[in-house]
Design a protein around this motif. Structure first.
Motif, PDB file in Angstrom:
ATOM      1  N   TYR A 445      68.943 -42.014 -37.331  1.00  0.00           N
ATOM      2  CA  TYR A 445      68.741 -43.101 -38.299  1.00  0.00           C
ATOM      3  C   TYR A 445      67.522 -43.952 -37.973  1.00  0.00           C
ATOM      4  CZ  TYR A 445      71.638 -44.941 -34.507  1.00  0.00           C
ATOM      5  OH  TYR A 445      72.153 -45.231 -33.269  1.00  0.00           O
ATOM      6  N   LEU A 446      66.955 -43.794 -36.759  1.00  0.00           N
ATOM      7  CA  LEU A 446      65.745 -44.558 -36.426  1.00  0.00           C
ATOM      8  C   LEU A 446      64.470 -43.822 -36.840  1.00  0.00           C
ATOM      9  CD1 LEU A 446      66.608 -46.049 -32.883  1.00  0.00           C
ATOM     10  CD2 LEU A 446      66.875 -47.108 -35.127  1.00  0.00           C
ATOM     11  N   LEU A 447      64.615 -42.563 -37.264  1.00  0.00           N
ATOM     12  CA  LEU A 447      63.435 -41.800 -37.690  1.00  0.00           C
ATOM     13  C   LEU A 447      63.103 -42.113 -39.151  1.00  0.00           C
ATOM     14  CD1 LEU A 447      64.111 -38.202 -36.263  1.00  0.00           C
ATOM     15  CD2 LEU A 447      62.355 -39.821 -35.501  1.00  0.00           C
ATOM     16  N   PRO A 448      61.822 -42.107 -39.528  1.00  0.00           N
ATOM     17  CA  PRO A 448      61.492 -42.280 -40.946  1.00  0.00           C
ATOM     18  C   PRO A 448      62.096 -41.122 -41.758  1.00  0.00           C
ATOM     19  CG  PRO A 448      59.523 -42.333 -39.541  1.00  0.00           C
ATOM     20  CD  PRO A 448      60.652 -41.933 -38.669  1.00  0.00           C
ATOM     21  N   PRO A 449      62.580 -41.393 -42.969  1.00  0.00           N
ATOM     22  CA  PRO A 449      63.245 -40.356 -43.774  1.00  0.00           C
ATOM     23  C   PRO A 449      62.396 -39.094 -43.940  1.00  0.00           C
ATOM     24  CG  PRO A 449      63.520 -42.489 -44.798  1.00  0.00           C
ATOM     25  CD  PRO A 449      62.617 -42.704 -43.620  1.00  0.00           C
ATOM     26  N   ASP A 450      61.084 -39.249 -44.062  1.00  0.00           N
ATOM     27  CA  ASP A 450      60.225 -38.061 -44.251  1.00  0.00           C
ATOM     28  C   ASP A 450      60.262 -37.150 -43.034  1.00  0.00           C
ATOM     29  OD1 ASP A 450      59.558 -38.977 -46.603  1.00  0.00           O
ATOM     30  OD2 ASP A 450      57.466 -39.548 -46.124  1.00  0.00           O
ATOM     31  N   LEU A 459      70.024 -38.284 -44.499  1.00  0.00           N
ATOM     32  CA  LEU A 459      71.229 -39.061 -44.200  1.00  0.00           C
ATOM     33  C   LEU A 459      72.036 -39.283 -45.467  1.00  0.00           C
ATOM     34  CD1 LEU A 459      69.990 -41.751 -41.617  1.00  0.00           C
ATOM     35  CD2 LEU A 459      71.012 -39.494 -41.200  1.00  0.00           C
ATOM     36  N   GLY A 460      73.335 -39.156 -45.328  1.00  0.00           N
ATOM     37  CA  GLY A 460      74.209 -39.285 -46.497  1.00  0.00           C
ATOM     38  C   GLY A 460      74.455 -37.945 -47.157  1.00  0.00           C
ATOM     39  N   GLU A 461      73.626 -36.939 -46.820  1.00  0.00           N
ATOM     40  CA  GLU A 461      73.825 -35.590 -47.396  1.00  0.00           C
ATOM     41  C   GLU A 461      74.133 -34.572 -46.295  1.00  0.00           C
ATOM     42  OE1 GLU A 461      70.909 -34.388 -50.327  1.00  0.00           O
ATOM     43  OE2 GLU A 461      70.610 -36.519 -50.810  1.00  0.00           O
TER      44      GLU A 461
END
Ligand SMILES: Cc1cc2nc3c(=O)[nH]c(=O)nc-3n(C[C@H](O)[C@H](O)[C@H](O)COP(=O)(O)OP(=O)(O)OC[C@H]3O[C@@H](n4cnc5c(N)ncnc54)[C@H](O)[C@@H]3O)c2cc1C
Length: 480
Positions: A445-450, A459-461
Motif C-alpha cells: 500500500y506504500l507503493l504508487p498504484p502504477d 489494491l481492492g482487486e
C-alpha cells in the motif's frame, strides 16, 4: 472382581498415564472410555464452530490410535458421544465399575463437567479419583501454594528450576484386561460433527496426523533422526517448513505425548549427543506451557474475561462479527504479514509462534478489537488448541495477563522485515504478491498504484486494501 473405569480426556496415550497405570495395577479389569462432548462441537457466539475441521480430524485420529494401542494390549476402548457427566455414570453402572479414574483439567468448562460428574457419581456411590498429568512439574511439587504462584514467568521458572524435580514416567501397561462383553463402539467421523473433511494444503509445514504413535515418531524425528534439536534456539522463530520448531504442540495438547517423555528424551539427547542452549530452550518452552496451566488453575474463569487475569479495565469493543474482524479472520487486512499467517491458519490449522504473536497483537493493538474474538477463532482453528496456553497467551498479548512490561506493542511490518526479509513466507501464502520485490512486499500500500500495477497488483482487486497503513517504526518493544 474389581473394575475401574478410566475416563480418557486430553490424555490420549498409554505411556506415562497415571490414571491408566494405577487402574491396571489396582483392578482386575479396567473399562477404558472416551466420550466426545457435543458441546465442544457447537457453534460459538461468533458464528463459527468451537472446534474446526482440522482439530476435529486430529482428535478423531488420536482416539482411533488410542483404541488401537489398547487393542494391541488385549483391551478395548469404549467410545461414546454425549455429555460425560451423563455418559460416564451410565457406563460405570452398566459395567459395574467400583471407581472412576481420570486426569484433572484446569479450566472452567472442563471443571464444570468434573463437578457435575462427581455429583452424579456420588449419587450412585461410585468414587472418582483425579490425577495430575498434563504438566512437566507435578502440581503437588510446586515450591509454593497455588495461590502464591508468581505472576511473572521468570519468577516461576527460577523457583521451580531450583526446587522441583521432574517425576519419573509411568510405564505403559503391557496388558490391559477389560470385561469380556464390552461392545464394539465406532469412532465418529469429522462429518458426524457437521463439519467437512478438511482438505490438506500442500503448502502446509507438516502433515499432522493425530495419535500417540505419530507424536512419538515426531519426537524421534526432531531429536534423533535429524538432530534438529541441536539448533532449536536459533531456528524456533522460523516461519516456513516443518523443521524450524518441534511441532509437538498438537500432540501435547491432546495428550498423545507426555511432556515428561519429551523431557526424558531431551536429557538422554544431552547425554548422548549434545547439551547446549537449544536443548535447554525446548524445556524452557515446556515450562511456559506448565506456567499457563498453573495460571489457569490459580485464576479460574478470569482467564476468559475481557479484563483477563489482571482484571484490567478495558473498553468493551464493538468489533464482534464486524467486517474488520471478518477481514482479520480471513486474512484480508491488507497487511501481508498478518494475512499470510491467517491464511496459513485457516488452510492448515497451524501457525508459528512468531506469527501468532504478530496477528494477535495486530488485532488487539492496531485494530482495537476484543481479544476474546481472536482467541475464539484460534480455539476453533488451531490443531494445538489448549485452553490454558491459548487464553494465557492471548491475555499476555492483550496486556491483561502475565506480561510484566506495560503496553507491549509489535510493529508487524518491522517484524515482517526482520523474520521474513526476502518476503518468501508472505509470497508462499499470498501468491498474488509474488512479483513485488522483497523490500516492498510487506507494505504494498506504500507503493504508487502504477508501480504496483506493474507487479500485477491492484489494491481492492488482486489484494485487499489496508485496514491500517502500518509503516516500519523503531520504537517497538520486542517479545521474548
Ligand atoms: C496468541 C497465542 C496463542 C497460542 N495458543 C496456543 C495454544 O492454543 N496451544 C499451544 O500449545 N500453544 C499456543 N501458543 C504458544 C506457541 O505459539 C505454540 O505452542 C507453538 O507455536 C507450537 O509450535 P511448536 O510445537 O513447534 O513449538 P516449539 O517452539 O517447538 O515449542 C515446544 C513446546 O513448548 C510449548 N510452548 C512453546 N511456546 C509456548 C508458549 N508461548 N506458551 C505455551 N506453551 C508454549 C508448546 O507445547 C510447544 O509444543 C500460543 C501463542 C500465542 C502467541
Amino acid at each position: 472382581m474389581r473394575r475401574i473405569l478410566v475416563w480418557f480426556r486430553s490424555d490420549l496415550r498409554i505411556h506415562d498415564h497415571e490414571a491408566l497405570a494405577t487402574a491396571v495395577r489396582k483392578a482386575d479389569e479396567v473399562i477404558p472410555c472416551y466420550c466426545f462432548d457435543p458441546r465442544q462441537f457447537a457453534r460459538t457466539g461468533y458464528g463459527f464452530p468451537k472446534t474446526g475441521a482440522f482439530r476435529t480430524q486430529f482428535l478423531v485420529e488420536s482416539v482411533e490410535n488410542l483404541a488401537a494401542q489398547i487393542r494391541r494390549r488385549g483391551g478395548k476402548l469404549l467410545i461414546a458421544v454425549g455429555h460425560p457427566e451423563e455418559v460416564i455414570p451410565r457406563l460405570a453402572a452398566e459395567h459395574r465399575a467400583e471407581a472412576v479414574y481420570a486426569h484433572k483439567e484446569a479450566t472452567d468448562e472442563e471443571v464444570r463437567v468434573e463437578d457435575a460428574l462427581e455429583k452424579q457419581l456420588w449419587r450412585q456411590r461410585i468414587p472418582i479419583d483425579y490425577f495430575w498429568g498434563h504438566t512437566l512439574y507435578h502440581a503437588d511439587d510446586l515450591p509454593f501454594p497455588l495461590k502464591n504462584l508468581p505472576e511473572i514467568f521468570t519468577d516461576f521458572r527460577k523457583q521451580t528450576e531450583r526446587y522441583v524435580q521432574v517425576r519419573a514416567e509411568f510405564p505403559a501397561p503391557e496388558k490391559i484386561r477389560v470385561p469380556a462383553l464390552l461392545p464394539d463402539t465406532p469412532v465418529p467421523s469429522v462429518n458426524d460433527f457437521g463439519l467437512p473433511r478438511p482438505v490438506p494444503d500442500e503448502r502446509a509445514v507438516l502433515t499432522f496426523v493425530g495419535g500417540e504413535t505419530e507424536g512419538l515418531e515426531r519426537l524421534k524425528y526432531y531429536l534423533w533422526e535429524t538432530d534438529l534439536l541441536r539448533h532449536y534456539k536459533e531456528t524456533r522463530n522460523g516461519l516456513l517448513g516443518g523443521d524450524f520448531s518441534s511441532k509437538l504442540a498438537p500432540w501435547l495438547a491432546t495428550g498423545c505425548v507426555s511432556p515428561r517423555r519429551i523431557y526424558q528424551e531431551v536429557k538422554r539427547y544431552e547425554r548422548e549427543r549434545v547439551k547446549n542452549d537449544s536443548t535447554y530452550w525446548l524445556v524452557f518452552e515446556l515450562l511456559w506451557r506448565d506456567y499457563f496451566r498453573f495460571v489457569a488453575r490459580k485464576h479460574g474463569n478470569a482467564l476468559f474475561k475481557a479484563g483477563g487475569i489482571r482484571n484490567a479495565a478495558v473498553q468493551e469493543s464493538q468489533l464482534f462479527g464486524s467486517e474488520t474482524f471478518e477481514r482479520w479472520r480471513n486474512g484480508q487486512t491488507g497487511v501481508p504479514f498478518v494475512d499470510a499467517n491467517m491464511v496459513e491458519l485457516r488452510q492448515t490449522g497451524f501457525m508459528s509462534n512468531r506469527g501468532r504473536q504478530n496477528v494477535a497483537s495486530f488485532l488487539v493493538k492496531d485494530l482495537k478489537a476484543d481479544w476474546r474474538a481472536g482467541a475464539a477463532w484460534f480455539e476453533s482453528q488451531l490443531l494445538d488448541y489448549d485452553p490454558c496456553s491459548n487464553y494465557g497467551n492471548w491475555n499476555y498479548v492483550a496486556g491483561v495477563g502475565n506480561d510484566p512490561r506495560e503496553d507491549r506493542y509489535f510493529n508487524v511490518v518491522k517484524q515482517a522485515h526482520q523474520y521474513d526479509p526476502a518476503g518468501e513466507y508472505v509470497k508462499h501464502w499470498l501468491p498474488a504478491l509474488s512479483r513485488i520485490p522483497a523490500p516492498h512486499v510487506h507494505t504494498p500500500y506504500l507503493l504508487p498504484p502504477d508501480e504496483l500495477a506493474g507487479y500485477g497488483v491492484r489494491l481492492g482487486e488482486d489484494y485487499s486494501r489496508p485496514l491500517v497503513r502500518l509503516e516500519p517504526r523503531k520504537n517497538e518493544q520486542m517479545s521474548k
